[in-house]
Design an enzyme around this catalytic site. Structure first.
Site, PDB file in Angstrom:
ATOM      1  N   ASN A  59       2.044  -0.519   9.190  1.00 38.38           N
ATOM      2  CA  ASN A  59       3.188  -1.253   8.624  1.00 38.38           C
ATOM      3  C   ASN A  59       4.419  -0.383   8.394  1.00 38.38           C
ATOM      4  O   ASN A  59       5.534  -0.870   8.399  1.00 38.38           O
ATOM      5  CB  ASN A  59       2.789  -2.021   7.348  1.00 38.38           C
ATOM      6  CG  ASN A  59       2.567  -1.120   6.169  1.00 38.38           C
ATOM      7  OD1 ASN A  59       2.163   0.032   6.328  1.00 38.38           O
ATOM      8  ND2 ASN A  59       2.837  -1.620   4.982  1.00 38.38           N
TER       9      ASN A  59
ATOM     10  N   GLU B  70      -3.660   5.601  -0.811  1.00 35.06           N
ATOM     11  CA  GLU B  70      -2.561   4.683  -1.121  1.00 35.06           C
ATOM     12  C   GLU B  70      -2.947   3.333  -0.532  1.00 35.06           C
ATOM     13  O   GLU B  70      -3.023   3.195   0.682  1.00 35.06           O
ATOM     14  CB  GLU B  70      -1.292   5.225  -0.449  1.00 35.06           C
ATOM     15  CG  GLU B  70      -0.047   4.688  -1.038  1.00 35.06           C
ATOM     16  CD  GLU B  70      -0.056   4.881  -2.523  1.00 35.06           C
ATOM     17  OE1 GLU B  70      -0.116   3.846  -3.207  1.00 35.06           O
ATOM     18  OE2 GLU B  70      -0.058   6.034  -2.998  1.00 35.06           O
TER      19      GLU B  70
ATOM     20  N   CYS C 159       3.086  -2.805   1.398  1.00 30.03           N
ATOM     21  CA  CYS C 159       2.223  -2.653   0.217  1.00 30.03           C
ATOM     22  C   CYS C 159       3.011  -3.065  -1.008  1.00 30.03           C
ATOM     23  O   CYS C 159       2.449  -3.488  -2.004  1.00 30.03           O
ATOM     24  CB  CYS C 159       1.808  -1.203   0.016  1.00 30.03           C
ATOM     25  SG  CYS C 159       1.122  -0.488   1.471  1.00 30.03           S
TER      26      CYS C 159
HETATM   27  C1  UN1 Z   1       4.441   0.457   2.253  1.00 31.86           C
HETATM   28  O1  UN1 Z   1       4.590  -0.741   2.255  1.00 31.86           O
HETATM   29  O2  UN1 Z   1       3.314   0.951   2.421  1.00 31.86           O
HETATM   30  O3  UN1 Z   1       9.268   0.862  -0.994  1.00 31.86           O
HETATM   31  C2  UN1 Z   1       5.552   1.414   2.128  1.00 31.86           C
HETATM   32  C3  UN1 Z   1       9.235   0.342   0.124  1.00 31.86           C
HETATM   33  C4  UN1 Z   1       9.301   1.244   1.333  1.00 31.86           C
HETATM   34  C5  UN1 Z   1       7.962   1.804   1.638  1.00 31.86           C
HETATM   35  C6  UN1 Z   1       6.847   0.798   1.722  1.00 31.86           C
HETATM   36  N1  UN1 Z   1      10.236   2.300   1.066  1.00 31.86           N
HETATM   37  O4  UN1 Z   1       9.148  -0.860   0.282  1.00 31.86           O
END
Ligand code: UN1
Length: 495
Positions: free
Chosen positions: A152, A250, A284
């Site tokens: 992603n 993570e 995420c």
């Molecule tokens: C992710 O979705 O794993 O803060 C990372 C954010 C991005 C990074 C997302 N800078 O939405």
């Protein structure tokens, strides 16, 4: 690059996998095959570890500011290639071009930021309890590190993990997601062009079951840094735990935007749309719950419903498109199933809820931006990570209730609150049990110089990005220099 066969990058050489097996990578917006990616096995992992081990010894002896010089060059090359990389990223991942440019920029930022660490990598100096004795702590590289990155954010997350590892004097064995190998391939080429010594970064393409597992088994890989699903993360943690291997995880999120009765509703709507439907909800950090005060619930529903109809969905290479496809058929099915779950649980569907199958959309994996309302906190759609453009609206009577609901899920990555009340702002930032908190902004958009990660089921106490990332890729070493010329016993020879 149509149908090109990508190669592993091991010890500075571009190599086919020994079994000569490849699989097709498709563009989720068109379902066309774009490249072939190797399906490597244990053998390639072993070779990569050998190469990394050899390279790491001399790399660790290069002064950190010189190691950083390579990262500066990496940053410059990424910047020069930003548009090309962004187009490729959209092709392999599906995210819309504006977001792809943002992601590549995140990698560029990380390069310059971590290059700066080459002249810091701060430890501490501290007084000794004894006379004529000096005490300090320094960061030492851990050696060979394994990184496993998701589809992603195929380039940003790779930079979050590899750049701190490199500047700290480690060598890297990297397994990128097979869905999105092009970013890894391009980044490896950039490392090569920037003059990173052979073997300091090694890329082994393949499945988690083969390459990932083999990485865990390798004694010489001392750290595994993983971003991906909770299920896979737990498996990695268990196996690494047995081997006393450091592991940084993570994983998922079930992030909420809280909208209080005094919020700027127009701003809240913008924040929700951007963080919920951007990247088709496949972050995420994506907002998948909106916890709204009952006084403004109806108004918020009305506005969201109206704005959702304006979102353009399609191939992200088209600059006017706001929402791209879902990564693959499996992802699409998962989202579709959750719609059924939500309906059965009694949630009310206000928008979307279906696969888009007519016209241009037939060619890709498109799902309509979806809004459920009258969701209760215990419903599965309000508890489980969906990883798609689906939002559940949960009405509440107070901020205390909102925070309790926010914290009632298994995950703790990101949260947000829209309010104009400064007292609520400070109480919320204290009480929201997530690693990232936003005030008057959506749940996405973390910046690279701050720690990225979450509480509870989101992780295992480590952070990507920021200075905190250095803790994953270094060991603290305490150094005592006794210049008294005699034996001085700590805790004993103290007057
Ligand atoms: C992710 O979705 O794993 O803060 C990372 C954010 C991005 C990074 C997302 N800078 O939405």
């Amino acid at each position: 690059m149509r149908n090109e066969k990508l190669l592993n990058y091991i010890g500075g050489k571009w190599m086919e996998p020994s079994n000569n097996r490849f699989t097709e990578v498709t563009n989720p917006a068109t379902l066309e095959t774009i490249v072939q990616v190797p399906l490597s096995l244990k053998q390639e992992v072993k070779e990569a570890v050998q190469a990394a081990k050899k390279a790491q010894k001399s790399w660790a002896l290069v002064p950190a500011p010189q190691r950083a010089e390579v990262l500066f060059r990496v940053g410059v090359l990424m910047k020069e290639n930003k548009e090309r990389l962004s187009q490729l990223l959209t092709m392999e991942n599906g995210k819309v071009i504006e977001e792809a440019r943002g992601e590549v920029q995140e990698g560029i930022d990380m390069a310059f930021y971590m290059a700066g660490e080459g002249r810091r990598l701060f430890g501490q100096t501290t007084p000794s309890e004894l006379k004529d004795k000096f005490a300090m702590s320094v960061r030492a590289p851990v050696g060979v590190v394994g990184i496993i990155t998701p589809w992603n954010f195929p380039i940003a997350i790779a930079t979050w993990k590899s750049f701190p590892a490199i500047v700290a004097g480690n060598a890297v064995v990297w397994k990128p997601a097979t869905e999105t190998p092009i970013m890894a391939y391009e980044l490896a080429k950039i490392f090569e062009e920037a003059g990173l010594p052979k073997g300091v970064v090694n890329v082994v393409f393949g499945s988690g079951a083969d390459v990932g597992e083999a990485m865990i088994e390798q004694e010489d890989i001392r750290v595994i840094s993983f971003t991906g699903s909770n299920e896979v993360g737990r498996n990695i943690a268990g196996k690494c735990g047995q081997r006393l291997k450091k592991v940084s995880l993570e994983m998922g999120g079930k992030n909420a935007v809280i909208v209080m009765e005094d919020a700027d509703l127009s701003l809240a709507v913008e924040g929700i749309l951007w963080s919920a439907y951007g990247t088709s909800g496949q972050r995420c950090t994506a907002c998948s719950r909106v916890i709204v005060h009952e006084d403004v619930k109806e108004e918020l529903e009305k506005r969201l419903q109206h704005e959702i109809t304006k979102l353009t969905i399609g191939n992200g290479l088209d600059e006017t498109v706001k929402v791209g496809p879902i990564i693959n058929q499996k992802g699409l099915e998962k989202v579709r199933n959750y719609i059924e779950v939500g309906k059965e649980e009694g949630a009310v569907l206000l928008a979307g809820g279906h696969v888009l199958e007519s016209g241009e959309h037939r060619k890709g994996n498109y799902f309509a931006p979806t809004l459920f309302t009258d969701v209760t906190a215990d419903m599965r759609i309000a508890q489980e990570e969906i990883f798609g453009p689906v939002v559940s609206l949960i009405p509440v009577k107070s901020m205390e209730e909102a925070i309790e609901i926010n914290n009632s899920v298994e995950f703790g990555l990101s949260s947000s609150i829209f309010t104009r009340d400064v007292n609520k702002v400070f109480a919320a930032q204290r009480d929201l049990d997530t690693g990232i908190v936003y005030i008057n902004a959506g749940t996405t958009g973390a910046e690279i110089h701050l720690p990225f990660g979450g509480t509870k089921g989101t992780g295992n106490g480590h952070r990507d990005s920021g200075v905190a990332a250095l803790d994953v890729f270094t060991e603290w070493k305490a150094v005592y220099v006794d210049f008294s010329g005699k034996l001085q016993r700590a805790q004993i020879d103290v007057e």
